[in-house]
Design an enzyme around this catalytic site. Sequence first.
Site, PDB file in Angstrom:
ATOM      1  N   LYS A  53       0.843  -1.151  -0.096  1.00 40.24           N
ATOM      2  CA  LYS A  53       0.046   0.118   0.027  1.00 40.24           C
ATOM      3  C   LYS A  53       0.824   1.224   0.175  1.00 40.24           C
ATOM      4  O   LYS A  53       2.124   1.217   0.524  1.00 40.24           O
ATOM      5  CB  LYS A  53      -0.768  -0.061   1.358  1.00 40.24           C
ATOM      6  CG  LYS A  53      -2.017   0.972   1.151  1.00 40.24           C
ATOM      7  CD  LYS A  53      -2.759   0.857   2.812  1.00 40.24           C
ATOM      8  CE  LYS A  53      -3.943   1.955   2.760  1.00 40.24           C
ATOM      9  NZ  LYS A  53      -4.784   1.662   3.934  1.00 40.24           N
ATOM     10  N   SER A 109      -9.556   1.328   2.855  1.00 45.00           N
ATOM     11  CA  SER A 109      -8.740   2.242   2.131  1.00 45.00           C
ATOM     12  C   SER A 109      -7.617   1.401   1.526  1.00 45.00           C
ATOM     13  O   SER A 109      -6.989   1.904   0.407  1.00 45.00           O
ATOM     14  CB  SER A 109      -8.142   3.306   2.996  1.00 45.00           C
ATOM     15  OG  SER A 109      -7.216   2.592   3.936  1.00 45.00           O
ATOM     16  N   SER A 133     -10.121  -0.827   7.084  1.00 45.90           N
ATOM     17  CA  SER A 133      -9.140  -0.616   5.825  1.00 45.90           C
ATOM     18  C   SER A 133      -8.657  -2.196   5.358  1.00 45.90           C
ATOM     19  O   SER A 133      -8.190  -1.724   4.257  1.00 45.90           O
ATOM     20  CB  SER A 133      -8.347   0.528   5.813  1.00 45.90           C
ATOM     21  OG  SER A 133      -9.126   1.436   5.900  1.00 45.90           O
TER      22      SER A 133
END
Lengths: 484, 493
Positions: B84, B159, B183
Amino acid sequence: MAVADFQTVIGLEVHAQLLTRTKIFCGCSTAFGGEPNTHVCPVCLGLPGVLPSLNRRVVEMAVRTGLALGCAVRPKSVWARKNYFYPDLPKGYQISQYELPICEGGEVPLTLDGVERTVRLVRIHMEEDAGKNVHDVSADGSSGVDLNRAGVPLLEIVSQPDLRSADEAVEYLKSLRAIVMALGVNDGNMQEGSLRCDANVSVMRRGASEYGTRCEIKNMNSFRFLRQAIEYEVRRQVELVESGGRVEQETRLFDPDRGETRSMRSKEEAHDYRYFPEPDLPPVIVEPALVERLRAELPELPRARAARYQSALGLSAYDAGNLVADAAVAGFFDAALAAYGEGAEAAKKVANWLTGEVARLANETGEAAASWKLTPQKLAAVLRLVDAGTIGGPGAKQVVEEVFRTGAEPEAVVKAKGLAQVSDAGALEAAVDKILAANPAEVEKHRSGKKDLTGFFVGQVMKETKGKANPAVVNALLRKKLGA
Amino acid sequence: MTAPTQDLVRLGLREAGDAVGARRVSSRALVDAALARIEATDAKVGAFLAVTPERARAAADAADARAAAGARRSPIDGVPLALKDIFLTKGVPTTAGSRILEGYLPPYDATVVERLEAAGAVVVGKLNMDEFAMGSSNENSAYKPCHNPWDLSRTPGGSSGGSAAAVAARQVPGALGTDTGGSIREPAAFCGVVGVKPTYGRVSRYGVIAFASSLDQVGPLARSVGDAAVLLRTVAGHDPRDMTSSTRPVDDYLATLEGGAKGLRVGVPREWLEGGGVDPGVAGAVRSALDAYERLGARLVEISLPHSKYGIGAYYLIAPAEASSNLARYDGVRFGLRAKDARGLKEMYSESRERGFGPEPKRRIMLGTYALSAGYYDAYYLRAQKVRTLIRRDFDAAFERCDVIAGPVTPSVAFRLGERTDDPLKMYLADIFTITCNLAALPGLSVPCGLEAGSGLPVGLQLLGRPFDEATLFRAARALERELPALPAPPGV
Ligand SMILES: [Zn+2]
């Protein structure tokens, strides 16, 4: 104006940089100076992703200070974020303590005009220092930020509004400075900003029961400036009240060039710091065992040391106070005395040198006692040379100065500069005769008993021999020759 | 050593690692296959914000040299992975999905990145995400939307949307994400992969761009429970640079992985399935997973988490409050976007932040600043912290009666892109089942439990465990994974 009709009320917030080798939340050096932004890393630069990692030495120094000042040490204290925007504050918040500081209560002793009293403390907390904005760094007039100081550990020591005059505030700061220096937690250097303070000042009519509105004054980095700032501020506030005005709560900045305080921001412009507990750091746990260890390790504090110098060594309160104001000087005194001799007379001699000639030289060169080239052993050696009659007072002064500046051995200085005292009566007789011959009127005056001019003749002989004559021998010669 | 690309990208993390170890496949071939797959599919998926082929190939060659020399660093030495874009990578752009960090090159690696590299894993790129991890659909990425490989018109969740999508789309066998309120678990559920939010303090946060410091936690996403366990074990453990990281030793998750569900007490929160607004298709899949547990010899225990309903409210005070402070450093002074044309300091601050932050970070900065303001702190932030304590107590009580807690990850399957962007409140409700786990600092895991009847989209089962008991979560999830039919490959790519 009637300042005398008003009572001044002062509270001080003192910021003391802790003498740790590394910063509070990273491994960067705390050394003063250095090219801008050379003592920095991602953590103290506040780069994305970094986290603080606590330097435990900071906690120990805070606890040590708290114990020395009689504070209650919290077994569990909490870090908080103080949020505000400023270029010298890399993260946009300062890691500090708010609701649950490490130390609460306590007091600082002070002596003013021979009267001893204590000033109560509100609290002591730990926090990180900010960086420094440097203006006009380039031709276009732009400003830079130096973050070498960002993350240097600080103690904030907050007093109650117990101080009643600028003198008292100065004495308070002197006493506190001597204590933190004695504890080895702060170097006492106000010029470099490692000890600095803000003052909350208000005035109230004598007899009134409520404090007046206070102003916070910032930026005072010497005792003299603290006194000036408070005195100016008191006058300003009294004038304001006397002329029917009202003191507005605000933050004011002291301008040392003009000796004035001026408004920095009003109450309306005051920051809302939005304190909240720092989620990146667990609470600080202080185990009872640590407290006990630190308590046992506490050094003798200035007040106790001064009392001992008076009672055990017979020093005056004034000399004792001067010596203990800087723990390193007091340490020097102890070591020099040990190397030199015992008893009140020896102590008096060592103290005189330290508070006199040596203090003058230290003041002139700005050198801290810890880095003096003059060692206690060398000062003791000079005193022994005096006692042995090898050098006289003026010679000793020269030797001390030379040793202070160069670190040379006292005997070597005596030799190199030819400062050895002349004690041989035969060698001095010529000089005495010359002076007596050159001053017939004075000889007459002296002989007639009108005036004892021995001192004058000794002085002349000393001048003649460039200070090398042994005064005792000169005295004896004069007695013989003048028949007195 | 010349297996076709489509076969190589299907390999799971451990399979790929074993193949490199046995010298059946080279790391270079795995990495080339991953890069080719990204090249072929990412225009549609949008999982990557940056791909680093040269670095990856060099790292792969080094891994192959180690394998040849019999000096492998770990069982996943040479396996391609992706991160990420919230993890700092030295010299590789790191944006947190925000314009304010466009082009930012970090001077250091996050601890987890160091640990992955120490294990020999090969990072092939940085993954799309909601800006500063604020979002549940990846639509708050300042750069581009990310698409769900099961249905490209739908969101992959957020996310960590890019992380879940990349793993589901067979671009990489595993990825790291972060989970502040769901997330990792929500996108894992939406994309049909396994996602783990470890106990707070299990994984170092050093070098992870902070959103809400007391809630953020790093975790793995992979296509099997065992792979996720291996990845977590690689990055977990104490880090002196993160004082909130735990000194507890990391369990050997694989040692207990196949222990089955017999005798396991599975807590089912009354509040979560009845009247919780869960779509019937999701509820059905979760029900059948619970039935499977009973078949496997587990016992279902009804439990109650009465304060869960305050979770969203508490979360949307605490997280924005911390975010408002964490995001203060993006001021244009030392790094990132600076409004160079601004006149004066204040204008430079406000213009840099105005241009650099998207609407969601701005909204949360406003919310958080308000919640911390003088006069409101007690009513908002402090009260939210009290709710947090109550929620933790609910869990403490529940875990006296059960070993894991099971329920849905989300009320619905992946929703359509654009469907909720105008309604932040509705978007926030996607986290309703995941948020309490973060507030209580517990470990949580999402494991696929079937497809929703009508849509054919994956449904995730959420398992929550006692603090630091990730081992039991892995064991329970693995039992279900073995019992249920494997999901087909996502049809979108
Ligand atoms: Zn540093």
